[in-house]
Design an enzyme around this catalytic site. Structure first.
Site, PDB file in Angstrom:
ATOM      1  N   HIS A  87       0.847  -1.201   0.000  1.00 28.14           N
ATOM      2  CA  HIS A  87       0.000   0.000   0.000  1.00 28.14           C
ATOM      3  C   HIS A  87       0.880   1.248   0.000  1.00 28.14           C
ATOM      4  O   HIS A  87       0.674   2.165  -0.795  1.00 28.14           O
ATOM      5  CB  HIS A  87      -0.925  -0.001   1.230  1.00 28.14           C
ATOM      6  CG  HIS A  87      -1.500   1.345   1.585  1.00 28.14           C
ATOM      7  ND1 HIS A  87      -2.504   1.944   0.858  1.00 28.14           N
ATOM      8  CD2 HIS A  87      -1.202   2.213   2.573  1.00 28.14           C
ATOM      9  CE1 HIS A  87      -2.796   3.123   1.409  1.00 28.14           C
ATOM     10  NE2 HIS A  87      -2.012   3.313   2.442  1.00 28.14           N
ATOM     11  N   ASP A  94       7.396  22.786 -25.477  1.00 30.39           N
ATOM     12  CA  ASP A  94       7.274  21.424 -24.932  1.00 30.39           C
ATOM     13  C   ASP A  94       8.336  21.277 -23.856  1.00 30.39           C
ATOM     14  O   ASP A  94       9.027  22.241 -23.518  1.00 30.39           O
ATOM     15  CB  ASP A  94       7.470  20.374 -26.046  1.00 30.39           C
ATOM     16  CG  ASP A  94       6.801  19.044 -25.685  1.00 30.39           C
ATOM     17  OD1 ASP A  94       7.090  18.530 -24.593  1.00 30.39           O
ATOM     18  OD2 ASP A  94       5.981  18.556 -26.476  1.00 30.39           O
ATOM     19  N   TRP A 145       7.506  -0.762   4.039  1.00 27.30           N
ATOM     20  CA  TRP A 145       8.006  -0.110   2.824  1.00 27.30           C
ATOM     21  C   TRP A 145       9.423   0.413   3.029  1.00 27.30           C
ATOM     22  O   TRP A 145      10.134   0.663   2.066  1.00 27.30           O
ATOM     23  CB  TRP A 145       7.080   1.020   2.383  1.00 27.30           C
ATOM     24  CG  TRP A 145       7.264   2.302   3.110  1.00 27.30           C
ATOM     25  CD1 TRP A 145       6.765   2.630   4.336  1.00 27.30           C
ATOM     26  CD2 TRP A 145       8.012   3.457   2.678  1.00 27.30           C
ATOM     27  NE1 TRP A 145       7.150   3.890   4.685  1.00 27.30           N
ATOM     28  CE2 TRP A 145       7.913   4.429   3.683  1.00 27.30           C
ATOM     29  CE3 TRP A 145       8.742   3.754   1.537  1.00 27.30           C
ATOM     30  CZ2 TRP A 145       8.526   5.673   3.594  1.00 27.30           C
ATOM     31  CZ3 TRP A 145       9.351   5.012   1.455  1.00 27.30           C
ATOM     32  CH2 TRP A 145       9.246   5.955   2.473  1.00 27.30           C
ATOM     33  N   SER A 188      13.188   6.414 -13.304  1.00 22.57           N
ATOM     34  CA  SER A 188      12.087   7.170 -13.898  1.00 22.57           C
ATOM     35  C   SER A 188      11.994   8.560 -13.291  1.00 22.57           C
ATOM     36  O   SER A 188      11.916   9.561 -14.006  1.00 22.57           O
ATOM     37  CB  SER A 188      10.779   6.407 -13.696  1.00 22.57           C
ATOM     38  OG  SER A 188       9.688   7.273 -13.841  1.00 22.57           O
ATOM     39  N   SER A 189      12.012   8.641 -11.953  1.00 28.17           N
ATOM     40  CA  SER A 189      11.795   9.961 -11.366  1.00 28.17           C
ATOM     41  C   SER A 189      13.018  10.854 -11.521  1.00 28.17           C
ATOM     42  O   SER A 189      12.875  12.073 -11.629  1.00 28.17           O
ATOM     43  CB  SER A 189      11.356   9.860  -9.907  1.00 28.17           C
ATOM     44  OG  SER A 189      12.195   9.002  -9.213  1.00 28.17           O
ATOM     45  N   HIS A 213      13.716  11.276   4.221  1.00 25.52           N
ATOM     46  CA  HIS A 213      13.137  12.543   4.642  1.00 25.52           C
ATOM     47  C   HIS A 213      12.977  13.535   3.503  1.00 25.52           C
ATOM     48  O   HIS A 213      11.896  14.092   3.334  1.00 25.52           O
ATOM     49  CB  HIS A 213      13.791  13.156   5.875  1.00 25.52           C
ATOM     50  CG  HIS A 213      12.820  14.104   6.504  1.00 25.52           C
ATOM     51  ND1 HIS A 213      11.798  13.673   7.298  1.00 25.52           N
ATOM     52  CD2 HIS A 213      12.613  15.413   6.313  1.00 25.52           C
ATOM     53  CE1 HIS A 213      11.031  14.700   7.590  1.00 25.52           C
ATOM     54  NE2 HIS A 213      11.502  15.767   7.023  1.00 25.52           N
ATOM     55  N   GLU A 266      12.393  12.766   0.617  1.00 29.79           N
ATOM     56  CA  GLU A 266      11.258  12.199  -0.113  1.00 29.79           C
ATOM     57  C   GLU A 266       9.926  12.784   0.368  1.00 29.79           C
ATOM     58  O   GLU A 266       9.029  13.060  -0.429  1.00 29.79           O
ATOM     59  CB  GLU A 266      11.267  10.675   0.031  1.00 29.79           C
ATOM     60  CG  GLU A 266      10.009   9.955  -0.464  1.00 29.79           C
ATOM     61  CD  GLU A 266       9.839   9.983  -1.979  1.00 29.79           C
ATOM     62  OE1 GLU A 266      10.823  10.308  -2.671  1.00 29.79           O
ATOM     63  OE2 GLU A 266       8.738   9.681  -2.453  1.00 29.79           O
ATOM     64  N   TYR A 323       9.387  15.718   1.349  1.00 30.77           N
ATOM     65  CA  TYR A 323       9.199  17.042   0.747  1.00 30.77           C
ATOM     66  C   TYR A 323       9.036  16.944  -0.759  1.00 30.77           C
ATOM     67  O   TYR A 323       8.425  17.812  -1.381  1.00 30.77           O
ATOM     68  CB  TYR A 323      10.333  17.981   1.174  1.00 30.77           C
ATOM     69  CG  TYR A 323      10.248  18.208   2.659  1.00 30.77           C
ATOM     70  CD1 TYR A 323       9.242  19.023   3.178  1.00 30.77           C
ATOM     71  CD2 TYR A 323      11.064  17.537   3.555  1.00 30.77           C
ATOM     72  CE1 TYR A 323       9.085  19.181   4.527  1.00 30.77           C
ATOM     73  CE2 TYR A 323      10.921  17.686   4.914  1.00 30.77           C
ATOM     74  CZ  TYR A 323       9.923  18.509   5.403  1.00 30.77           C
ATOM     75  OH  TYR A 323       9.757  18.646   6.750  1.00 30.77           O
ATOM     76  N   SER A 358      -0.580  27.407  -3.960  1.00 27.07           N
ATOM     77  CA  SER A 358      -0.095  28.783  -4.114  1.00 27.07           C
ATOM     78  C   SER A 358      -0.598  29.410  -5.412  1.00 27.07           C
ATOM     79  O   SER A 358      -0.587  30.628  -5.558  1.00 27.07           O
ATOM     80  CB  SER A 358       1.435  28.833  -4.117  1.00 27.07           C
ATOM     81  OG  SER A 358       1.935  28.229  -2.964  1.00 27.07           O
ATOM     82  N   HIS A 402      15.439  11.718  12.883  1.00 26.64           N
ATOM     83  CA  HIS A 402      14.252  11.785  13.737  1.00 26.64           C
ATOM     84  C   HIS A 402      13.286  10.628  13.457  1.00 26.64           C
ATOM     85  O   HIS A 402      12.348  10.422  14.195  1.00 26.64           O
ATOM     86  CB  HIS A 402      13.548  13.154  13.664  1.00 26.64           C
ATOM     87  CG  HIS A 402      12.892  13.470  12.356  1.00 26.64           C
ATOM     88  ND1 HIS A 402      12.793  14.739  11.873  1.00 26.64           N
ATOM     89  CD2 HIS A 402      12.311  12.686  11.437  1.00 26.64           C
ATOM     90  CE1 HIS A 402      12.182  14.723  10.707  1.00 26.64           C
ATOM     91  NE2 HIS A 402      11.866  13.479  10.416  1.00 26.64           N
ATOM     92  N   HIS A 403      13.562   9.872  12.375  1.00 24.96           N
ATOM     93  CA  HIS A 403      12.759   8.676  12.124  1.00 24.96           C
ATOM     94  C   HIS A 403      13.250   7.495  12.945  1.00 24.96           C
ATOM     95  O   HIS A 403      12.656   6.427  12.911  1.00 24.96           O
ATOM     96  CB  HIS A 403      12.835   8.302  10.636  1.00 24.96           C
ATOM     97  CG  HIS A 403      12.228   9.338   9.738  1.00 24.96           C
ATOM     98  ND1 HIS A 403      10.899   9.303   9.378  1.00 24.96           N
ATOM     99  CD2 HIS A 403      12.745  10.437   9.150  1.00 24.96           C
ATOM    100  CE1 HIS A 403      10.645  10.336   8.589  1.00 24.96           C
ATOM    101  NE2 HIS A 403      11.737  11.042   8.439  1.00 24.96           N
ATOM    102  N   THR A 415       7.982  26.422   7.083  1.00 22.03           N
ATOM    103  CA  THR A 415       6.643  25.911   6.807  1.00 22.03           C
ATOM    104  C   THR A 415       5.600  26.881   7.344  1.00 22.03           C
ATOM    105  O   THR A 415       4.588  27.159   6.692  1.00 22.03           O
ATOM    106  CB  THR A 415       6.444  24.520   7.424  1.00 22.03           C
ATOM    107  OG1 THR A 415       7.603  23.736   7.154  1.00 22.03           O
ATOM    108  CG2 THR A 415       5.235  23.820   6.852  1.00 22.03           C
ATOM    109  N   LYS A 429       5.054  29.786   5.066  1.00 21.13           N
ATOM    110  CA  LYS A 429       4.163  29.489   3.947  1.00 21.13           C
ATOM    111  C   LYS A 429       2.702  29.510   4.375  1.00 21.13           C
ATOM    112  O   LYS A 429       1.852  30.125   3.725  1.00 21.13           O
ATOM    113  CB  LYS A 429       4.510  28.117   3.342  1.00 21.13           C
ATOM    114  CG  LYS A 429       5.868  28.106   2.692  1.00 21.13           C
ATOM    115  CD  LYS A 429       6.197  26.769   2.069  1.00 21.13           C
ATOM    116  CE  LYS A 429       5.535  26.595   0.735  1.00 21.13           C
ATOM    117  NZ  LYS A 429       6.251  27.264  -0.342  1.00 21.13           N
ATOM    118  N   ARG A 453       1.540   0.017  15.262  1.00 22.65           N
ATOM    119  CA  ARG A 453       1.202  -0.034  13.843  1.00 22.65           C
ATOM    120  C   ARG A 453       1.659  -1.368  13.242  1.00 22.65           C
ATOM    121  O   ARG A 453       2.433  -2.092  13.842  1.00 22.65           O
ATOM    122  CB  ARG A 453       1.845   1.144  13.110  1.00 22.65           C
ATOM    123  CG  ARG A 453       3.360   1.105  13.122  1.00 22.65           C
ATOM    124  CD  ARG A 453       3.971   2.405  12.616  1.00 22.65           C
ATOM    125  NE  ARG A 453       3.899   2.502  11.162  1.00 22.65           N
ATOM    126  CZ  ARG A 453       4.850   3.076  10.408  1.00 22.65           C
ATOM    127  NH1 ARG A 453       5.922   3.595  10.962  1.00 22.65           N
ATOM    128  NH2 ARG A 453       4.724   3.148   9.105  1.00 22.65           N
TER     129      ARG A 453
END
Lengths: 191, 532
Positions: free
Chosen positions: B78, B107, B143, B170-171, B254, B256, B258, B269, B303-304, B329, B332, B451
């Site tokens: 998932h 293009d 994951w 790809s990315s 991390h 990722e 953002y 925005s 922090h993870h 943050t 914003k 979890r």
């Protein structure tokens, strides 16, 4: 315009490949970092002469506990002769460890050391340890292995007890050659 | 479709290629953008179905429908499907569609690479999803792929690793294309500080992708060699360290976060100024805040993993670094609020979703600050509190941003207005159900429910049932979106070029739908015609 874009893209590809390399560079960086700050049980190794030259603090005693573990995949038994020992900071102490191969095949094992609390590991040095090299045990063989260690006299007063823990793992076949050459390098440095 | 027709296309630019070849060999940013969006929508439903399996199993304590191994596969896949299959392709799809027409380019800079970066995705997900039919089952170790657990996976391990490699390639190609486009193909007068904020957030996201995805590729390559080629990066027996993987993974992981959220920030925005009929408050500070968030994201990874036994100094460093991200943050959030302040606001669907982001992303942001505090994180770690936190930022934060963008630009893409009533219905059913779904998870987590476990203590039953009801309601609500999109593609009230009364920027100067090849002569951009 298109040519500029291709150049930008080339630069960015190089950057991406460099970042792939950086991921690998994190591996030695991690080891160096752990060694410098003395965490992760990466205890120091010093020569015997350096250890003797150090000052001995006879005013206090520190308890060193010995913890032994064997990875479940390894058919060995592994014990320290005593569970703990009291030492003066600065003096060279010795403890005997016994490993016994209970299987009917020759096995190469490697012990991974760790010292807790992490703060104490900065002040814990070994001059001799079976964990520096791989250990080969023939079927049924029993082997006595000494560890010589020094607790640095600079050890903060609040630390009165520390634990030296070893876990023995079987060295996978593919690893052996590489480690054997590594050990040779260590031996060369010693002599 | 014959080859002759394809060949003709290269000479005759007004002719639109037809048939399956239009999509397979497409080098057109709009078509590729559409394919990305459709692919993301399909993946959103596949990942969503997996989430519903999880919520069905957790409706009651005890084991009901699936065995624990399959449950673990559900949580693992998932996450992978939603992150790499739904959110990231949706972001890249929007970038593909909008960036060239927002900066006045004909293009993307590398149209063929663009085609390749899309078509890698279906292959990558075939690899990943085929593992469900393999000996040993699909990936079930989370994951995050932590060793040594992930190395116990059966035949699926190399498929998981190569799928991640493909997704990374790809990315990275997508990101390189976006930067090359924006840096080299802006229309005359379109200076960097006149770029629409969506373009800015995507430049920064693209840099994050190029800097962090290769590190993930390296980490999974190490897993591969550990499993099959006798290396010991993460194997304690060979002198490696499993905690090392966590450090490398989160060095990618991390940023990722953002990568996922910044494009959504960019979308809202664009939308908030349009429906407030005021220019964006503090444009420059928005750009700098986005860059600051991206820069800081490389210094907070640990922090993870506060609970792995780091030294106190390390924990303090990562705690303060994490807290500091709340500052840009906050800039914003307050800028968006100031944009709405005394504006002539109207509440069309894109605006509703944008305001939803503002409210509910903030909820997730605040629980994030809570978990950044090291000592309390020891209580929250690996409980449903973290599940509540990251789903608040991901679903009503990021996915709402994507919804907002889809509603906002759908009339531009199709030339038809979407059904506003259905859009609003989609918003309200989603918003009510998403809170019913995720809010109770805070309580469950604080009470200690772990979890990634298919069973739980009976004391957690009530809130789990509430969450499951919310989950199914949220899943069903998304069918409204599909209906709105299909209806809008098939027809409806014709949209004007500007579509929205308060909309400014180059994309609104084109016809709705825009011509197949837009801006063949670059427009001249001035302060007056620049971003809203």
């Amino acid at each position: 315009m298109v040519k500029d874009a291709v150049n930008t893209a080339k630069l960015l590809f190089v950057f991406a490949i460099a970042m792939f390399g950086f991921g690998y560079a994190l591996v030695p960086l991690y080891d160096v970092f752990c060694e410098v700050v003395g965490i992760n049980g990466k205890t120091g190794q010093i020569s015997e002469s350096t250890a003797i030259a150090g000052e001995i603090d006879t005013n206090r005693l520190v308890t060193v506990e010995f913890d032994t573990n064997v990875n479940t995949a390894l058919p060995w038994s592994f014990k320290a002769e005593q569970y703990k020992k009291q030492v003066h900071p600065g003096e060279i102490a010795e403890m005997m460890f016994v490993a016994h191969n209970t299987s009917d095949r020759a096995i190469v094992g490697r012990a991974v050391p760790s010292v807790a609390p992490a703060q104490a590991s900065l002040f814990f040095n070994k001059t001799e340890c079976f964990c520096f090299t791989e250990q080969v045990l023939e079927p049924g063989e029993r082997k006595e292995m000494p560890v010589k260690f020094v607790v640095d006299a600079e050890l903060p007063d609040k630390i009165t007890m520390m634990t030296l823990s070893y876990t023995f793992f079987e060295v996978p076949e593919a690893e052996r050659v590489e480690t054997a050459s590594k050990n040779r390098i260590i031996d060369n440095n010693k002599s | 479709m014959s080859e002759a027709v394809i060949h003709d296309d290269h000479h005759d630019h007004d002719h639109k290629p037809t048939g399956i070849g239009r999509w397979l060999f497409s080098t057109n940013h709009k078509d590729i953008g559409t394919m990305y969006m459709v692919f993301a929508l399909i993946m959103f439903f596949i990942g969503g179905a997996m989430a519903l399996v999880i919520r069905a199993e957790l409706f009651q304590p005890g084991l009901q429908y699936v065995d624990p191994q399959f449950f673990n596969s559900m949580t693992t896949v998932h996450a992978l499907v939603m992150i790499f299959g739904a959110v990231m392709p949706a972001g890249v799809g929007l970038a593909n569609w909008m960036i060239p027409i927002m900066i006045g380019a004909p293009d993307m800079a590398m149209p063929r690479m663009n085609n390749m970066s899309f078509w890698i995705l279906p292959f990558a997900f075939t690899l990943l999803l085929s593992t469900f039919f393999m000996q040993g089952g699909a990936p079930a170790g989370g994951w995050t792929m932590y060793p040594p657990l992930v190395l116990q996976l059966g035949d699926a391990l190399p498929f998981l690793i190569f799928a991640v490699h493909f997704l990374g390639v790809s990315s990275i190609m997508g990101a390189i294309n976006i930067i090359a486009t924006v840096f080299n193909m802006r229309a005359p007068g379109m200076t960097f500080m006149r770029l629409p904020l969506f373009v800015w957030t995507w430049i920064i996201t693209a840099f994050l992708l190029i800097a962090s995805m290769p590190v993930l590729a390296g980490a999974v390559t190490m897993l591969l060699t550990d499993a099959y080629f006798g290396t010991s990066f993460f194997n304690a027996a060979g002198g490696g360290d499993p905690v090392l993987f966590q450090h490398i993974f989160w060095f990618f992981g991390h940023p990722e976060v953002y990568i996922l959220v910044l494009p959504s920030f960019g979308i809202i925005s664009q939308i908030i100024p349009t429906f407030s009929r005021k220019p964006l408050f503090g444009y420059a500070s928005m750009v700098y805040a986005t860059a600051a968030i991206a820069f800081l994201s490389f210094f907070v990874w640990a922090h993870h993993m506060f609970t792995v036994g780091m030294p106190l100094t390390g924990e303090l460093f990562f705690m303060y670094a994490t807290m500091s991200i709340a500052v840009p943050t906050g800039v914003k959030i307050f800028n968006w609020m100031a944009t709405m302040w005394r504006g002539s606001m109207t509440f069309e669907t894109p605006m509703l979703f944008s305001i939803g982001v503002l409210f509910m992303f903030s909820i997730g942001g605040f629980t994030g600050v809570m978990m950044g505090i090291t000592p309390v994180d020891f209580q929250y770690h690996d409980t449903y509190f973290i599940v509540a936190h990251f789903h608040y930022v991901l679903v009503p934060g990021i996915i709402y941003g994507i919804f907002a963008g889809v509603y906002y630009w759908l009339p531009k893409w199709t030339g038809n207005m979407y059904d506003e009533k259905l859009g609003k219905l989609h918003f309200w059913t989603s918003t009510i159900s998403v809170n019913v779904l995720f809010f109770p998870m805070h309580f469950l987590g604080l009470a200690g429910m772990p979890r990634r476990i298919p069973d739980y203590n009976v004391q957690f039953t009530d809130w789990n049932q509430v969450a499951s009801v919310g989950g199914f309601a949220f899943g069903l609500s998304q069918l409204i979106l599909v209906w709105v999109v299909i209806k809008c593609v098939r027809g409806g009230e014709k949209a004007t070029d500007q579509v929205w009364e308060g909309a400014h920027g180059l994309e609104w100067t084109l016809s709705s739908p825009p011509p197949f090849h837009s801006f063949t002569t670059p427009p001249q951009v001035t302060d007056a015609t620049a971003h809203s």
